[in-house]
Design an enzyme around this catalytic site. Structure first.
Site, PDB file in Angstrom:
ATOM      1  N   ASP A 119     -10.990   3.314   3.907  1.00  0.00           N
ATOM      2  CA  ASP A 119     -11.464   1.728   3.785  1.00  0.00           C
ATOM      3  C   ASP A 119     -12.904   1.453   3.601  1.00  0.00           C
ATOM      4  O   ASP A 119     -13.117   0.443   3.365  1.00  0.00           O
ATOM      5  CB  ASP A 119     -10.822   1.053   5.045  1.00  0.00           C
ATOM      6  CG  ASP A 119      -9.668  -0.040   5.022  1.00  0.00           C
ATOM      7  OD1 ASP A 119      -9.309  -0.303   3.886  1.00  0.00           O
ATOM      8  OD2 ASP A 119      -8.811  -0.055   6.014  1.00  0.00           O
ATOM      9  N   GLN A 144      -4.621  -1.385   9.933  1.00  0.00           N
ATOM     10  CA  GLN A 144      -4.602  -2.581   9.067  1.00  0.00           C
ATOM     11  C   GLN A 144      -5.133  -3.773   9.978  1.00  0.00           C
ATOM     12  O   GLN A 144      -5.159  -3.757  11.335  1.00  0.00           O
ATOM     13  CB  GLN A 144      -3.298  -3.016   8.704  1.00  0.00           C
ATOM     14  CG  GLN A 144      -2.990  -4.099   7.848  1.00  0.00           C
ATOM     15  CD  GLN A 144      -3.477  -4.364   6.501  1.00  0.00           C
ATOM     16  OE1 GLN A 144      -3.725  -3.322   6.093  1.00  0.00           O
ATOM     17  NE2 GLN A 144      -3.872  -5.224   6.050  1.00  0.00           N
ATOM     18  N   LYS A 199       0.954  -1.133   0.070  1.00  0.00           N
ATOM     19  CA  LYS A 199      -0.011   0.128  -0.039  1.00  0.00           C
ATOM     20  C   LYS A 199       0.856   1.017  -0.010  1.00  0.00           C
ATOM     21  O   LYS A 199       0.436   2.172  -0.506  1.00  0.00           O
ATOM     22  CB  LYS A 199      -0.876  -0.035   1.316  1.00  0.00           C
ATOM     23  CG  LYS A 199      -2.089  -0.804   1.231  1.00  0.00           C
ATOM     24  CD  LYS A 199      -2.850  -0.966   2.382  1.00  0.00           C
ATOM     25  CE  LYS A 199      -3.756  -2.308   2.225  1.00  0.00           C
ATOM     26  NZ  LYS A 199      -4.575  -2.647   3.558  1.00  0.00           N
TER      27      LYS A 199
HETATM   28  N1  GUN Z   1      -6.797  -6.695   5.910  1.00  0.00           N
HETATM   29  C1  GUN Z   1      -7.326  -7.267   4.963  1.00  0.00           C
HETATM   30  N2  GUN Z   1      -8.000  -6.810   4.084  1.00  0.00           N
HETATM   31  C2  GUN Z   1      -8.133  -5.384   4.314  1.00  0.00           C
HETATM   32  C3  GUN Z   1      -8.632  -4.090   4.039  1.00  0.00           C
HETATM   33  O1  GUN Z   1      -9.267  -3.974   2.915  1.00  0.00           O
HETATM   34  N3  GUN Z   1      -8.197  -3.112   4.968  1.00  0.00           N
HETATM   35  C4  GUN Z   1      -7.590  -3.271   6.077  1.00  0.00           C
HETATM   36  N4  GUN Z   1      -7.526  -2.112   6.855  1.00  0.00           N
HETATM   37  N5  GUN Z   1      -7.093  -4.273   6.554  1.00  0.00           N
HETATM   38  C5  GUN Z   1      -7.465  -5.486   5.735  1.00  0.00           C
END
Ligand code: GUN
Length: 287
Positions: A121, A98, A54
């Site tokens: 998100d 996350q 990311k």
């Molecule tokens: N863990 C797995 N997928 C995601 C996501 O799309 N966002 C976040 N913040 N954590 C994740």
């Protein structure tokens, strides 16, 4: 029939180039650099990889990113204080915590602490509610990526039968709502569904996000269906595969996404999109 393979990497590359231009424009015209804060609690190896990817994608596109690493035994109050500070920071347009989080931290409380205006998100209840009524600001990144892929491939949604396999909060449920909003007839299947194939066979568009390698075999797929595989599974031999028997199903479908290189690259691309949109909204609102 042999399916056309949807090249998620290529679509992601094209969209990222468009976003990079818009981001550069914000800098030029408003002196604003879109910014995202990523919070990683603990040392989950998969999360480490996701977060690294990311942050690299942000850098490539011109988004400023800040990574906050907190130890696995961080008290919930410490994480909340960090979120509060980021909520108040005008240089931060997106906040991403996350997942998964360690057990001492309440996931719903954390998701609701993030300002809805910075919830890139799309997990805050406010944005989830917007999905239900059809006016969410930040759609969650993975189903949003699927929607963009279908749009790019000019797949007609209206009036088609969509079957979503998997009912998670992150993928299955929002996916179903988003496609229903586009006037598809939507069916959600999940772990407890009996005779899954009876449902999947009806799908003009089949979206699979179950986390079970090889779950969908050709007998479960309608000839000519569009098959979107959201699964990412690591096999004992190290191979990365989706939830769909790709080699079998590609002979029956009209379009199919590969794993890797299908939905995966789109997820992070949508995070970039949401962060850009958040910065544009902040400018419009004079924040
Ligand atoms: N863990 C797995 N997928 C995601 C996501 O799309 N966002 C976040 N913040 N954590 C994740």
């Amino acid at each position: 029939m042999t399916a056309r393979i949807i090249d998620g990497k290529a679509v992601a590359r094209k969209l990222r180039a468009e976003y990079a231009e818009r981001i550069a424009g914000l800098k030029t015209h408003y002196g604003v650099l879109p910014g995202i804060a990523v919070i990683l609690v603990g040392e989950n190896p998969a999360s480490e990889v996701y977060v690294r990817n990311k942050i690299a994608a942000c850098k490539d596109t011109g988004i400023h990113s800040e990574l906050y690493r907190l130890p696995a035994d961080t008290p919930e109050a410490t994480l909340m204080a960090r979120i509060d500070a980021l909520n108040a920071d005008p240089a931060v347009h997106g906040i991403l915590v996350q997942l998964p989080l360690p057990p001492q931290i309440s996931l719903p409380d954390v998701l609701e602490r993030i300002a809805p205006d910075k919830d890139v998100d799309g997990f805050h209840l406010y944005n989830v509610g917007g999905l239900v009524t059809g006016n969410t600001v930040f759609p969650p990144c993975t189903p949003f990526g699927v929607q963009k892929l279908l749009e790019h491939e000019k797949v007609e949604i209206e009036g088609r039968n969509v079957v979503v396999v998997g009912a998670s909060n992150i993928v299955g449920k929002p996916m179903a709502l988003m496609l229903m909003q586009q006037d598809a007839t939507v069916c959600i299947c999940h772990k407890k569904t009996r005779d899954l194939g009876q449902f999947t066979l009806l799908a003009d568009i089949l979206v699979v996000a179950a986390g079970v390698p090889g779950l969908i075999v050709p007998q479960m797929v309608k000839t000519g269906a569009v098959v979107i595989d959201v699964g990412i599974n690591r096999l004992p031999d190290g191979r990365l595969v989706g939830d769909v028997d790709f080699e079998g199903v590609r002979k029956k479908a009209s379009m199919i996404t590969p794993v890797p290189g299908g939905v995966g690259p789109m997820t992070i691309t949508m995070l970039l999109h949401n962060t850009l949109v958040s910065a544009e909204r902040a400018i419009s609102a004079g924040r």
